[in-house]
Enzyme design. Structure first.
Site, mmCIF file in Angstrom:
data_model
loop_
_atom_site.group_PDB
_atom_site.id
_atom_site.type_symbol
_atom_site.label_atom_id
_atom_site.label_comp_id
_atom_site.label_asym_id
_atom_site.label_seq_id
_atom_site.Cartn_x
_atom_site.Cartn_y
_atom_site.Cartn_z
ATOM 1 N N GLU A 152 -12.720 2.757 -0.678
ATOM 2 C CA GLU A 152 -12.444 3.842 -1.406
ATOM 3 C C GLU A 152 -12.147 3.826 -2.797
ATOM 4 O O GLU A 152 -12.394 4.651 -3.605
ATOM 5 C CB GLU A 152 -11.309 4.503 -0.764
ATOM 6 C CG GLU A 152 -11.563 4.996 0.720
ATOM 7 C CD GLU A 152 -10.353 5.540 1.371
ATOM 8 O OE1 GLU A 152 -9.208 5.573 0.891
ATOM 9 O OE2 GLU A 152 -10.474 6.285 2.651
ATOM 10 N N VAL A 153 -11.839 2.377 -3.059
ATOM 11 C CA VAL A 153 -11.481 1.982 -4.718
ATOM 12 C C VAL A 153 -12.494 0.908 -4.960
ATOM 13 O O VAL A 153 -12.898 -0.053 -4.458
ATOM 14 C CB VAL A 153 -9.967 1.577 -4.658
ATOM 15 C CG1 VAL A 153 -9.975 1.154 -6.313
ATOM 16 C CG2 VAL A 153 -9.042 2.527 -4.278
ATOM 17 N N HIS A 198 -7.133 -5.990 2.644
ATOM 18 C CA HIS A 198 -5.704 -5.494 3.032
ATOM 19 C C HIS A 198 -5.006 -6.504 4.033
ATOM 20 O O HIS A 198 -5.635 -7.230 4.828
ATOM 21 C CB HIS A 198 -6.184 -4.216 4.015
ATOM 22 C CG HIS A 198 -6.652 -3.197 3.340
ATOM 23 N ND1 HIS A 198 -5.839 -1.817 2.974
ATOM 24 C CD2 HIS A 198 -7.732 -2.880 2.817
ATOM 25 C CE1 HIS A 198 -6.703 -1.185 2.295
ATOM 26 N NE2 HIS A 198 -8.058 -1.625 2.217
ATOM 27 N N ASN A 203 -13.109 -4.066 2.887
ATOM 28 C CA ASN A 203 -14.198 -3.055 3.058
ATOM 29 C C ASN A 203 -15.052 -3.174 1.753
ATOM 30 O O ASN A 203 -14.801 -3.215 0.673
ATOM 31 C CB ASN A 203 -13.575 -1.661 2.907
ATOM 32 C CG ASN A 203 -12.657 -1.526 4.105
ATOM 33 O OD1 ASN A 203 -12.671 -1.793 5.415
ATOM 34 N ND2 ASN A 203 -11.362 -0.817 3.842
ATOM 35 N N ASP A 219 0.890 -0.978 -0.077
ATOM 36 C CA ASP A 219 -0.072 -0.044 -0.095
ATOM 37 C C ASP A 219 0.775 1.275 -0.047
ATOM 38 O O ASP A 219 1.884 1.319 0.684
ATOM 39 C CB ASP A 219 -0.935 -0.239 1.182
ATOM 40 C CG ASP A 219 -1.958 0.969 1.261
ATOM 41 O OD1 ASP A 219 -1.656 2.165 1.418
ATOM 42 O OD2 ASP A 219 -2.920 0.399 1.218
ATOM 43 N N ILE A 220 0.500 2.261 -0.898
ATOM 44 C CA ILE A 220 1.518 3.448 -0.962
ATOM 45 C C ILE A 220 1.113 4.210 0.495
ATOM 46 O O ILE A 220 2.055 5.288 0.626
ATOM 47 C CB ILE A 220 1.160 4.266 -2.005
ATOM 48 C CG1 ILE A 220 -0.307 4.793 -2.143
ATOM 49 C CG2 ILE A 220 1.411 3.697 -3.356
ATOM 50 C CD1 ILE A 220 -0.638 5.909 -3.219
ATOM 51 N N HIS A 264 -10.555 -5.466 -3.273
ATOM 52 C CA HIS A 264 -9.105 -5.549 -2.661
ATOM 53 C C HIS A 264 -9.248 -6.254 -1.132
ATOM 54 O O HIS A 264 -10.210 -5.553 -0.620
ATOM 55 C CB HIS A 264 -8.474 -4.478 -2.846
ATOM 56 C CG HIS A 264 -8.922 -3.025 -2.181
ATOM 57 N ND1 HIS A 264 -10.068 -2.480 -2.869
ATOM 58 C CD2 HIS A 264 -8.614 -2.275 -1.027
ATOM 59 C CE1 HIS A 264 -10.424 -1.421 -1.784
ATOM 60 N NE2 HIS A 264 -9.577 -1.630 -0.943
#
Length: 125
Positions: free
Chosen positions: A105-106, A112, A97, A39-40, A110
């Protein structure tokens, strides 16, 4: 920005662009079903995102529409990355999520992987 998981897949989301090679990532694993990368904006000592290569908005979308092979490949990739990163022995958190209230958010499924140290409570209230 929050995601409406009932909307169609947006092929211009950041993870779709990463999958197409338009945006670089710090890759830790890739196979025919999944891609995993750091993750950035890490929220733990280890913070890796694992995404399926298919066009799925959320866990709900994926679980309803993905083939058995895609589902098995994605789940195996998550486990492989956790083992490969040494997270299993000390413990880790897996977070997915879904939608606005879930904090997604995206608009691309995905999960985490958090680890590398104590993670604190599940939810802050």
């Amino acid at each position: 920005m929050s995601v409406d998981p009932t909307k169609p897949y947006d092929s211009e989301n950041i993870f779709a662009k990463i999958l197409r090679g338009e945006i670089p990532c710090n890759k830790v694993y890739e196979d025919e079903w999944s891609l995993a990368f750091h993750d950035i904006n890490p929220q733990a000592d280890v913070h890796i995102l694992v995404i399926p290569k298919g066009d799925y908005v959320s866990w709900d979308d994926f679980s309803a529409k993905a083939s058995a092979e895609e589902i098995a490949g994605f789940v195996r990739a998550v486990g492989h990355v956790a083992r490969e990163q040494g997270l299993v022995v000390r413990g880790y958190r897996l977070l997915g999520n879904v939608g606005r209230n879930g904090g997604q958010e995206v608009p691309h499924l995905h999960v985490h992987l958090f680890g590398g140290g104590p993670l604190g409570p599940m939810l802050a209230r």
